[in-house]
Design an enzyme around this catalytic site. Structure first.
Site, PDB file in Angstrom:
ATOM      1  N   LYS A 195       0.831  -1.202   0.000  1.00 24.74           N
ATOM      2  CA  LYS A 195       0.000   0.000   0.000  1.00 24.74           C
ATOM      3  C   LYS A 195       0.867   1.254   0.000  1.00 24.74           C
ATOM      4  O   LYS A 195       0.628   2.199  -0.753  1.00 24.74           O
ATOM      5  CB  LYS A 195      -0.939  -0.010   1.199  1.00 24.74           C
ATOM      6  CG  LYS A 195      -1.914   1.152   1.230  1.00 24.74           C
ATOM      7  CD  LYS A 195      -2.939   0.988   2.346  1.00 24.74           C
ATOM      8  CE  LYS A 195      -3.955   2.116   2.323  1.00 24.74           C
ATOM      9  NZ  LYS A 195      -5.004   1.939   3.357  1.00 24.74           N
ATOM     10  N   GLU A 201       9.702  -5.750   4.558  1.00 23.20           N
ATOM     11  CA  GLU A 201       9.778  -7.143   4.107  1.00 23.20           C
ATOM     12  C   GLU A 201       9.506  -7.240   2.609  1.00 23.20           C
ATOM     13  O   GLU A 201      10.225  -7.920   1.865  1.00 23.20           O
ATOM     14  CB  GLU A 201       8.777  -8.013   4.873  1.00 23.20           C
ATOM     15  CG  GLU A 201       8.993  -8.067   6.372  1.00 23.20           C
ATOM     16  CD  GLU A 201       8.121  -7.088   7.124  1.00 23.20           C
ATOM     17  OE1 GLU A 201       7.786  -7.369   8.289  1.00 23.20           O
ATOM     18  OE2 GLU A 201       7.758  -6.029   6.547  1.00 23.20           O
ATOM     19  N   GLY A 254      -5.513  -2.718   4.119  1.00 18.17           N
ATOM     20  CA  GLY A 254      -4.739  -3.847   3.628  1.00 18.17           C
ATOM     21  C   GLY A 254      -5.475  -5.168   3.686  1.00 18.17           C
ATOM     22  O   GLY A 254      -5.499  -5.932   2.719  1.00 18.17           O
ATOM     23  N   ARG A 255      -6.094  -5.488   4.828  1.00 16.96           N
ATOM     24  CA  ARG A 255      -6.762  -6.788   4.966  1.00 16.96           C
ATOM     25  C   ARG A 255      -8.111  -6.819   4.255  1.00 16.96           C
ATOM     26  O   ARG A 255      -8.773  -7.859   4.224  1.00 16.96           O
ATOM     27  CB  ARG A 255      -6.916  -7.144   6.449  1.00 16.96           C
ATOM     28  CG  ARG A 255      -7.703  -6.143   7.270  1.00 16.96           C
ATOM     29  CD  ARG A 255      -7.536  -6.435   8.755  1.00 16.96           C
ATOM     30  NE  ARG A 255      -8.123  -5.411   9.609  1.00 16.96           N
ATOM     31  CZ  ARG A 255      -7.557  -4.258   9.902  1.00 16.96           C
ATOM     32  NH1 ARG A 255      -6.376  -3.947   9.393  1.00 16.96           N
ATOM     33  NH2 ARG A 255      -8.153  -3.388  10.705  1.00 16.96           N
ATOM     34  N   GLU A 340      -6.778  -8.739  13.642  1.00 18.56           N
ATOM     35  CA  GLU A 340      -6.219  -7.408  13.412  1.00 18.56           C
ATOM     36  C   GLU A 340      -7.322  -6.355  13.454  1.00 18.56           C
ATOM     37  O   GLU A 340      -7.090  -5.221  13.881  1.00 18.56           O
ATOM     38  CB  GLU A 340      -5.489  -7.356  12.072  1.00 18.56           C
ATOM     39  CG  GLU A 340      -4.637  -6.104  11.895  1.00 18.56           C
ATOM     40  CD  GLU A 340      -3.666  -6.200  10.744  1.00 18.56           C
ATOM     41  OE1 GLU A 340      -2.553  -6.720  10.936  1.00 18.56           O
ATOM     42  OE2 GLU A 340      -4.030  -5.777   9.625  1.00 18.56           O
ATOM     43  N   HIS A 371      -7.630 -35.690  13.619  1.00 18.68           N
ATOM     44  CA  HIS A 371      -6.604 -36.554  14.191  1.00 18.68           C
ATOM     45  C   HIS A 371      -5.525 -35.751  14.911  1.00 18.68           C
ATOM     46  O   HIS A 371      -4.454 -36.282  15.202  1.00 18.68           O
ATOM     47  CB  HIS A 371      -5.985 -37.418  13.091  1.00 18.68           C
ATOM     48  CG  HIS A 371      -6.987 -38.299  12.410  1.00 18.68           C
ATOM     49  ND1 HIS A 371      -7.283 -39.564  12.847  1.00 18.68           N
ATOM     50  CD2 HIS A 371      -7.792 -38.074  11.334  1.00 18.68           C
ATOM     51  CE1 HIS A 371      -8.208 -40.104  12.073  1.00 18.68           C
ATOM     52  NE2 HIS A 371      -8.535 -39.219  11.133  1.00 18.68           N
ATOM     53  N   LYS A 481       7.591  -3.478  14.790  1.00 16.43           N
ATOM     54  CA  LYS A 481       8.290  -3.067  13.568  1.00 16.43           C
ATOM     55  C   LYS A 481       9.194  -1.866  13.841  1.00 16.43           C
ATOM     56  O   LYS A 481      10.303  -1.781  13.300  1.00 16.43           O
ATOM     57  CB  LYS A 481       7.276  -2.738  12.475  1.00 16.43           C
ATOM     58  CG  LYS A 481       6.491  -3.935  11.976  1.00 16.43           C
ATOM     59  CD  LYS A 481       5.814  -3.678  10.656  1.00 16.43           C
ATOM     60  CE  LYS A 481       4.764  -2.623  10.731  1.00 16.43           C
ATOM     61  NZ  LYS A 481       4.049  -2.449   9.443  1.00 16.43           N
TER      62      LYS A 481
END
Length: 510
Positions: A195, A201, A254-255, A340, A371, A481
């Site tokens: 964005k 990263e 963003g999400r 978030e 399982h 961050k």
């Protein structure tokens, strides 16, 4: 008008029934606590009958929604007004699907047409033969595309994706090297999704990807890079030609950005018609959410159950199990969306929340999870509400027995959680009265997946409104961050002794 505190008091005093008692008292419970949406090419059934919601609780939550101003908050969000007060902006993901302020919808349409032009140009060979796309992002810029591609771009006997997409998010170089190993640099394009176009990263991975193209003999490596960003000027400064910069609005979080230019790798994998159907499926849920009130509003109904388990029954987690390999990444996607958005300790006006916020969202894939973790769900001491998600039509051409066993196990788990089983041997006894909800899709299509994601977006928003929090900011991700950036810049002095020792042990500090 009743205030929210009075509503919570009423809810806390409501009678609590067992699931068996709720079914015994109401022959029509399944029909009344289930609902169907039709996003375009198949129905989705939402069954909340095996939750502890009762008529008394539903009435209490409807009163809470009224006291919390749900209708007004919904209108603010859907109309493109300021739904994110802490950052002073709108939350306009629905405008990407055609619902919002007229100017925002028009801008989204224009950005989509720009993206469509680039997608179709690549598919038509304008950039030479392109067989691979490495999509680089993190958070919502990666989780959404990875989910959609995993669900919709699996090859069949009749169809294969026009471009093979690899989504890379982790800064760990092993992730990027794995993508390099799977791709021929001569036929690969890179998509950089950020964005701000400053995410450390993403930008570090992007620089390494360009270096890989260059070292592999690609004459114009930046000519093979596409930018997906709300900061197009920064992308151009970084070296990407303006014709390959796909913008989206700053008001799309963003999400919630999969519907915007961040969806470029999805369109690359399934074609533009598939991506358009994906948007249409979400828009169908938007219309239901906008036009339906009270308990009949399915995302709001889900929020009633969510709040009941956290606020009234003390549950701290919610589990999601996808009984379909194509939806294997859905629990991961929901983790970010829900935690978030609603993992907050203050209200939208900055006051202490004063109660629990979002639960921890976790889950996995059936039948694998049976399982592994279902022991705790059936016999553990912690109550965990469970969502099961299944698809009627299989995504493979193998013996139908595969899918029949899969669906049988899904429905059996919900039945077993509710019913339990007595046994004189306590180790073999199942207490039962354990809740679950089931979402059953007719088929896994772009429209269905779009509808599923939009349903959970609105469910998350409804939870936030009834709690009085802002689901559209995420300041909690910043502190770690900031400290990492300080360490990288050599400015990280004065940490606790444990952190100082770890930095020294890793060779990051003398």
């Amino acid at each position: 008008m009743t205030n929210t505190a009075d509503c919570w008091t009423r809810l806390e005093q409501a009678e609590r029934e067992t699931l068996k008692a709720l079914f015994a008292a109401d022959d029509g419970r399944v029909g009344r606590y289930s609902g169907t949406l039709a996003p375009g090419d198949g129905d989705i059934l939402f069954d909340w009958s095996k939750t502890h919601l009762s008529d008394e609780l539903v009435a209490g939550f409807e009163a809470l929604a009224q006291a919390a101003g749900f209708d007004a908050a919904r209108e603010v969000m859907l109309s493109g007004d300021m739904a994110n007060p802490t950052e002073g902006r709108a939350a306009e993901h629905t405008a990407q699907r055609g619902i919002g302020a007229d100017e925002s919808v028009a801008e989204a349409d224009a950005f989509h047409m720009r993206m469509r032009g680039l997608v179709e140009a690549i598919h038509d060979g304008v950039f030479g033969q392109i067989r691979h796309l490495i999509h680089i992002g993190i958070g919502g810029s990666a989780l959404g595309p990875a989910l959609a591609i995993n669900a919709l771009a699996r090859p069949t006997a009749e169809w294969r994706a026009p471009v093979d997409v690899h989504v890379v998010s982790n800064i760990d170089g092993n992730a990027l090297e794995a993508a390099f190993e799977a791709c021929d640099p001569a036929t690969t394009m890179i998509a950089v999704a950020s964005k701000t176009f400053t995410t450390i990263e993403t930008m570090t991975n992007a620089a390494s990807a360009v270096q890989w193209l260059e070292e592999s003999g690609v004459s114009d490596p930046y000519g093979k890079v596409v930018a997906l960003t709300a900061s197009p000027d920064k992308a151009v400064e970084w070296g990407i030609d303006e014709t390959r910069v796909l913008p989206f609005s700053e008001s799309v979080g963003g999400r919630y950005s999969l519907w915007s230019s961040i969806g470029f790798p999805v369109a690359m994998a399934i074609g533009w018609d598939g991506f358009a159907a994906f948007l249409d499926g979400a828009a169908a849920v938007d219309r239901h959410f906008a036009d339906t009130d009270g308990f009949a509003n399915l995302p709001l109904r889900a929020a009633f159950a969510d709040l009941m388990y956290v606020q009234l029954r003390g549950c701290q987690t919610r589990a999601v199990f996808a009984y379909d390999e194509r939806l294997g990444l859905f629990p991961d996607y929901l983790q970010q969306l829900e935690m978030e958005s609603n993992g907050k300790s203050v209200t939208a006006d900055g006051k202490p929340l004063g109660r629990q916020s979002a639960p921890i969202t976790w889950g996995g894939v059936g039948t694998d999870a049976q399982h592994a973790v279902f022991q705790l769900l059936h016999q553990g001491t912690i109550e965990v509400p469970v969502d099961f998600i299944a698809v009627k039509q299989p995504g493979h051409d193998l013996d139908p027995a595969h899918h029949a066993i899969l669906l049988t196990n899904c429905f059996a788990q919900g039945a077993a959680l509710m019913a339990g089983k007595e046994n004189d041997d306590a180790a073999r006894a199942y207490p039962g009265n354990r809740p679950s909800a089931t979402i059953l899709c007719d088929a896994m299509t772009p429209a269905t997946l779009g509808a599923l994601i939009a349903f959970h977006e609105h469910r998350t928003f409804a939870n936030a409104v009834l709690l009085g929090i802002n689901p559209f900011d995420q300041f909690g991700v910043e502190l770690g961050k900031q400290i990492a950036n300080q360490i990288a810049a050599g400015e990280g002095d004065g940490f606790d002794p444990g952190t100082e020792a770890l930095l020294a042990a890793a060779g990051l500090k003398d």
